[in-house]
Enzyme design. Sequence first.
Site, mmCIF file in Angstrom:
data_model
loop_
_atom_site.group_PDB
_atom_site.id
_atom_site.type_symbol
_atom_site.label_atom_id
_atom_site.label_comp_id
_atom_site.label_asym_id
_atom_site.label_seq_id
_atom_site.Cartn_x
_atom_site.Cartn_y
_atom_site.Cartn_z
ATOM 1 N N ASN A 39 0.805 -1.229 0.000
ATOM 2 C CA ASN A 39 0.000 0.000 0.000
ATOM 3 C C ASN A 39 0.834 1.274 0.000
ATOM 4 O OD1 ASN A 39 -2.229 -1.556 -0.155
ATOM 5 N ND2 ASN A 39 -2.825 -1.367 1.997
ATOM 6 N N ASP A 99 -6.570 -4.054 8.284
ATOM 7 C CA ASP A 99 -5.894 -5.071 7.469
ATOM 8 C C ASP A 99 -5.258 -6.186 8.303
ATOM 9 O OD1 ASP A 99 -6.651 -3.678 5.229
ATOM 10 O OD2 ASP A 99 -4.718 -2.708 4.917
ATOM 11 N N CYS A 130 -16.673 -4.078 -3.441
ATOM 12 C CA CYS A 130 -15.703 -5.171 -3.379
ATOM 13 C C CYS A 130 -16.055 -6.075 -2.212
ATOM 14 C CB CYS A 130 -14.275 -4.656 -3.328
ATOM 15 S SG CYS A 130 -13.612 -4.380 -1.713
HETATM 16 N N1 EPU Z 1 -14.721 5.931 2.164
HETATM 17 C C1 EPU Z 1 -15.823 6.593 1.686
HETATM 18 N N2 EPU Z 1 -15.663 7.390 0.588
HETATM 19 C C2 EPU Z 1 -14.453 7.562 -0.019
HETATM 20 C C3 EPU Z 1 -13.330 6.897 0.496
HETATM 21 C C4 EPU Z 1 -13.491 6.085 1.601
HETATM 22 O O1 EPU Z 1 -16.927 6.455 2.202
HETATM 23 O O2 EPU Z 1 -14.390 8.302 -0.998
HETATM 24 C C5 EPU Z 1 -14.857 5.063 3.356
HETATM 25 C C6 EPU Z 1 -14.556 3.602 3.024
HETATM 26 O O3 EPU Z 1 -15.675 2.940 2.489
HETATM 27 C C7 EPU Z 1 -14.111 3.068 4.365
HETATM 28 C C8 EPU Z 1 -13.362 4.260 4.975
HETATM 29 O O4 EPU Z 1 -13.853 5.412 4.270
HETATM 30 O O5 EPU Z 1 -15.240 2.782 5.150
HETATM 31 C C9 EPU Z 1 -11.863 4.233 4.883
HETATM 32 O O6 EPU Z 1 -11.471 3.824 3.582
HETATM 33 P P1 EPU Z 1 -10.124 4.302 2.902
HETATM 34 O O7 EPU Z 1 -10.460 5.230 1.788
HETATM 35 O O8 EPU Z 1 -9.161 4.758 3.916
HETATM 36 O O9 EPU Z 1 -9.606 2.932 2.250
HETATM 37 P P2 EPU Z 1 -8.812 2.801 0.908
HETATM 38 O O10 EPU Z 1 -7.950 3.982 0.716
HETATM 39 O O11 EPU Z 1 -9.731 2.402 -0.188
HETATM 40 C C10 EPU Z 1 -6.685 1.677 1.933
HETATM 41 C C11 EPU Z 1 -5.919 0.412 1.732
HETATM 42 C C12 EPU Z 1 -6.743 -0.764 2.260
HETATM 43 C C13 EPU Z 1 -7.008 -0.527 3.751
HETATM 44 C C14 EPU Z 1 -7.710 0.830 3.949
HETATM 45 C C15 EPU Z 1 -7.917 1.196 5.405
HETATM 46 C C16 EPU Z 1 -4.574 0.894 -0.213
HETATM 47 C C17 EPU Z 1 -4.287 0.646 -1.635
HETATM 48 N N3 EPU Z 1 -5.613 0.237 0.315
HETATM 49 O O12 EPU Z 1 -7.901 1.536 1.206
HETATM 50 O O13 EPU Z 1 -5.953 -1.931 2.104
HETATM 51 O O14 EPU Z 1 -7.814 -1.547 4.267
HETATM 52 O O15 EPU Z 1 -6.940 1.871 3.325
HETATM 53 O O16 EPU Z 1 -6.718 1.230 6.070
HETATM 54 O O17 EPU Z 1 -3.875 1.648 0.451
HETATM 55 C C18 EPU Z 1 -5.555 -4.258 1.831
HETATM 56 O O18 EPU Z 1 -4.351 -3.978 1.683
HETATM 57 O O19 EPU Z 1 -5.970 -5.444 1.987
HETATM 58 C C19 EPU Z 1 -6.531 -3.172 1.846
HETATM 59 C C20 EPU Z 1 -7.839 -3.381 1.667
#
Ligand code: EPU
Length: 418
Positions: free
Chosen positions: A23, A305, A116
Amino acid sequence: MDKIVIEGGRPIQGEITISGAKNAALPLIAASLLTPEPQTLLNVPDLRDTRTILKLLQSLGVTWKKNGTTLTIDSSNLGQHEASYDLVKTMRASVLVLGPLIARLGRAKVSLPGGCAIGARPINFHLQGLEKLGVKIDLKEGYVDATVDGRLQGSTIYFDIPSVTGTENILMAAVLAKGTTIVKNAAKEPEIGNLIDMLIGMGAKIEGRDTDKLVIHGVNNLKSSSIATIPDRIETGTYLIAVGATGGEATITNCNPAHLPSLLEKLRGAGLHIKEGANTLHVSRKGPIRSVDVKTMPYPGFPTDLQAQIMALMTLSNGLSVINETIFENRFMHVAELCRMGADIRVDGNSAIVSGKGRLSGAPVMATDLRASASLVVAGLAAQGITEISRVYHLDRGYDDLVGKLARVGVNIRREKE
Ligand code: EPU
């Protein structure tokens, strides 16, 4: 399709070297789109997800060379601005090209990732943030069509929830905007610090690293840079938990203990002995596993995670543990599979109540996402008998050489064709 076969019950003994963080590598690779000048990334893990984002960059006209874990990316011929559904559907982090493409080309067309296995995961915060910077967003035929007239304009952006990739996308857009951008309630994960270090190395002006308020003073252009990907804290945590689950003893090298404050606290509470070095962790367990309660939170809270993996550990205690998932609404897909291995877990809303039974038994299992699969590996390592884990492609997305690393520390594990 391949499966992993584990003959459980053997304590892990030896040394495990951690790879670069998935990540962190993904946004670092995306950030190389920001300038025609070449970028050098060190300690890049060899994963299905890093290969997917490189394939995406290639489809945009970018070239790259990989030598071991060193990656050189040249986006001087960046000509395309479209990330197709075919690539985005296999990895939602493809959305990380949105910010850099709009900043560099003034246009980006990126497929909407859709839901997802772990939740709906919308990208509304990314889009609202970009709109604040002057981007016109059109959602049509499953794509985000983003355009800007002239240069992006600095603005103040507030995130309702600190989104990791949302913060990264805004950072990558704002570094080339005219004027100053302030991001409030920004995510503080170490992977964001790694991206900020790369951007600063490229000539960006950013204040507030590791805090929830980022101030970005836009610059006219960015230059060549070199940065090392930080060690994968989730891979580190997974192996620490695995050592605890098997009652083994190991040294984890090339890791950053400072990135795992909440996990180390919980694992000590669970009866593991952990000694921290600057880049190493020595872990062992002699006594029984004690039950601990866990609540997932944004960094520095307990990482979502690692929720599935610590749940596998808790099934091996002899007490009651409540695991509360606050980040994703559907991240308990491993529960049913752990129960097939003899665990007693009841899900009530976003809490899982684990009645530790002290043991698990091997079984054929499968998982629907990366970290759920990792929890089944932890369970399989500790279980009596043979565990066969299908859908190995989930593990290939985020664990560099998982089978090799575990086989070298005394585990009976192999990969087989199904
Ligand atoms: N959310 C929204 N709207 C948005 C963005 C996020 O409602 O526009 C919500 C999400 O649905 C969730 C929360 O905010 O409930 C936090 O999500 P976040 O955006 O932080 O997650 P992400 O950026 O999509 C990254 C990691 C994930 C990890 C999460 C939380 C990467 C590429 N992915 O995802 O990693 O679980 O942060 O720490 O950095 C994994 O590696 O298995 C993985 C899923």
